[in-house]
Design an enzyme around this catalytic site. Structure first.
Site: not given
Ligand code: IVH
Length: 724
Positions: A61, A132, A164, A166, A168, A280, A366, A460, A463, A478, A484
């Protein structure tokens, strides 16, 4: 640019001027209004996500709204504003821009382990902005991105894509000089971050020193970036321990990792067991032609690089990777929320470059959070130990991510309204990264005729007291904090907890039981309990009952500072209680202090001062204190309970900087206090000396030189306090 929360209002003053055609004016103004509304909403979400770690909007969203804002802004260049959320990445630098409300919340929940309070981490400019990634959610969006890549490469279609996982967690940037780890920066606001290197040093897989095969293998100076995470197993253990200690749980491993990185106690950070994956290498220091080669170089030097990296040559291969990991990721030891696609060739990356916020040569895909459709049977209202009323959805049981879900949080009244929730509705539940499932959408078309809207209660449920809501806050509470039941129990649980009176054998369950049996109403009742009364209760015998009584007896020796924390004055957390107890040697002295005097104590502002005064003005509190005094609790400081070891550092303000070999930083902090000194995070004219370890921060060094503050080695320091 760093946007201060209090500047949000400025973003909204957008008025369309000079539109050429009258008939367009209404539409133009409507779009300007929409831009203002979206900027405000997205900025608030950034704050909730990065600072409060409690987003109320799904990533998807958020991305949709961001796209809409980008589209509108490109139609209205006259409304350009550098502070718009389209122009900067969110920020995790929290302490400098906390809202008043958040400060209060933190004070109420003061954690058992200290977290940084702004000054404690050195802020450092990133050499390369920490950006990001743009998010995508479908194959067609990936194809569109690839087309943009080809176009950016002047039509060249021979492009390798590295896929790769991602991870979290939290982005981290590691700086190495002469093969040694010297800094580790959080993303911060993308331009500058906090140096959390002491905490990063606790991660076994992050090399402190690297050795290459040849001298060329390790550049003089280089940077490598990756993600810090708390593996599922460690996350669950941490939450179990927090539950046992009655501390608030972390909603997901990302929040737990974020909280852990900001701790000041490196021993606690080590215990929690963070991990890091590196993915990276920015800059040109590491010679290579491709991103993949650089990762293999990093792996060879001992960095933890994920094994699940694949170089793909077609969209089909990319999609296969995504589909495989969408399910296979469930067996991974760490949380992942998608796949990152990166153009492999560094030459091509350079041609593509960056936008203000993201690289054009990389994109994230995602994964969808697992969700299920079910029915809302009813809504219950729970009163928490601080009086906050939380609505909870009771659902027709449904299987979700391997567990049966029967309940979901509804947050607060505004959330119920925004869903337009009616009893019997078909609702979508999602687990996402959170432990507690949440309702994300309602199927309004399937609503039965005559279904009743869900309304928030006015009284509440425990109470019967009419509920209240503070201006600007979303929660109802409350106000009957003395009678309570959940609130009375909450006060008791806090009083006996480890950091307060630390009464052995008394946890939440036993308190609940004693309360239900009518043996306890308030904390003073504890000191009238008899072993015979406990021994007859289910699950107890003479021995266990006597243990509790012994624990209660022992608590009479607890020092004044902890007693002050235990009595539960609103906003007076552990640290504030310590400071107050240090300044006011008895409860009588504290009671007599007026607002102005109270505010002279470190960390005590008008809110805390007001809360202390209002606490002492209430008759029920006066009575409770009299009873506790009669029971023999220490409402005064006779110094015997003090952990004082000497007075060699009396009146001295000492800054600690760098890394040490003989003791940890935290041990040095404790030693400073134990010998009468005060530890401070920043160098000023008031600094008596700096306890300087290896790799002392350059900013501190510079300031020390400028102000003529002397530096002491750890040996010299230990000599002063005769601990050598
Ligand atoms: S590359 C310039 N590779 O995802 C590019 N980021 O939503 C640098 N993240 O800020 C990021 N896994 O903290 C890259 N395999 C991966 C990742 C990754 C998780 C995070 C990272 C980034 C965020 C963006």
């Amino acid at each position: 640019m760093q946007l201060n929360l209090f500047d949000i209002e400025d973003l909204n003053n957008v008025t369309v001027s000079g539109s050429p055609h009258k008939e367009d004016v209404t539409k133009q103004q409507a779009e300007a209004d929409e831009i203002a509304a979206l900027r405000k909403e997205l900025e608030e979400q950034n704050y909730k996500y990065y600072v409060l770690s409690a987003p109320t909007m799904s990533d998807r969203e958020f991305d949709e709204k961001m796209h809409r804002l980008e589209a509108l802004e490109s139609r209205h260049p006259e409304l350009y504003n550098p502070s718009s959320p389209t122009q900067h990445v969110g920020s995790d630098i929290e302490q400098r821009q906390k809202t008043k409300e958040q400060k209060q919340k933190n004070k109420e929940n003061e954690d058992s382990v200290k977290t940084a309070s702004g000054k404690n981490f050195e802020q450092v400019l990133h050499r390369y902005p920490m950006l990001s990634l743009a998010n995508t959610y479908s194959e067609s969006e990936i194809r569109e991105w690839l087309e943009r890549v080809y176009k950016g490469l002047d039509g060249e279609r021979n492009v390798e894509i590295v896929c790769e996982l991602k991870f979290d967690g939290l982005g981290i940037s590691l700086w190495y000089e002469q093969g040694r780890l010297v800094k580790a920066l959080t993303r911060g606001d993308g331009v500058k971050g906090d140096n959390v290197v002491d905490n990063i040093r606790t991660i076994d897989s992050v090399p402190q020193v690297i050795y290459g095969k040849t001298s060329e293998d390790v550049p003089e100076s280089f940077e490598i970036r990756g993600e810090v995470l708390l593996p599922w197993e460690h996350f669950e253990k941490l939450n179990q321990a927090r539950e046992a200690a009655e501390e608030p749980l972390f909603a997901n491993p990302r929040n737990a990792a974020s909280g852990t990185l900001k701790l000041l106690d490196t021993d606690e950070v080590r215990r929690r067991g963070l991990w890091a994956f590196l993915y990276y290498v920015p800059g040109n220091e590491v010679p290579a032609e491709t991103h993949y080669e650089r990762l293999m170089w990093a792996k060879r030097l001992g960095f933890n690089v994920s094994e699940h990296i694949k170089v793909c040559r077609s969209v089909e291969e990319v999609m296969d990777y995504i589909h495989y990991w969408d399910t296979a990721r469930r067996a991974l030891p760490v949380a992942t929320d998608g796949v990152v696609l990166k153009v492999n060739s560094l030459r091509q990356q350079q041609m593509l470059g960056f936008t203000a916020k993201t690289p054009r040569w990389a994109i994230a895909f995602k994964f969808e959070a697992e969700k299920q459709l079910t029915r809302l049977e009813s809504v219950s209202f729970q009163v928490g130990r601080t009086g906050t009323v939380t609505p909870v959805a009771n659902l027709e049981p449904v299987q979700l991510s391997g567990t049966i879900v029967k309940r979901a949080t509804l947050n607060n009244e505004d959330f119920i309204r925004s869903l337009d929730l009616h009893t019997g509705d078909h609702v979508w539940v999602e687990k996402g990264g959170e432990i507690i499932p949440k309702i994300t959408a309602v199927e309004h078309e399937r609503r039965a005729a005559g279904a009743q809207p869900v309304t928030f209660i006015k009284k509440c449920p425990e109470c019967g007291t009419p509920l209240m809501r503070n201006e600007g806050e979303s929660a109802w509470y409350c106000p009957n904090d003395t009678q309570c039941p959940p609130q009375q129990k909450g006060k008791l649980v806090h009083f006996v907890s480890r950091k307060a009176m630390n009464i052995d054998g008394l946890g939440q369950e036993t308190i609940d039981l004693l309360y239900e049996q009518g043996l306890l109403h308030d904390v003073a009742d504890l000191y009238n309990l008899k072993a015979e009364q406990i021994a007859v209760l289910p699950g107890f015998g003479e021995k266990s009952a006597q243990k509790i009584i012994d624990g209660i007896e022992q608590s009479k020796l607890v020092p004044w500072a902890r007693v002050l924390f235990a009595i539960g004055i609103r906003f007076v957390g552990e640290t504030t209680a310590k400071q107050l107890a240090h300044k006011y040697k008895s409860i009588e002295a504290l009671r007599e202090a007026d607002e102005e005097r109270l505010m002279q104590t470190d960390d005590v502002g008008q809110e805390i001062a007001g809360s202390i005064i209002s606490f002492f003005s209430r008759d029920d509190n006066k009575r409770m204190i009299e009873r506790l005094q009669a029971a023999g609790l220490r409402f005064f400081d006779d110094e015997t309970g003090d952990e004082r070891l000497g007075n060699e550092l009396d009146g001295q303000t000492i800054v600690i900087s760098g890394t040490f070999t003989r003791h940890s930083r935290d041990e040095y902090k404790a030693l400073i206090e134990a010998y009468g000194g005060k530890n401070s995070g920043s160098v000023s004219a008031k600094t008596s000396f700096i306890l300087a370890g290896e790799n002392m921060g350059p900013a501190k060094l510079e300031k020390a030189e400028k102000l003529g503050v002397k530096l002491l080695t750890e040996e010299e320091f230990l000599e002063i306090i005769s601990q050598k």
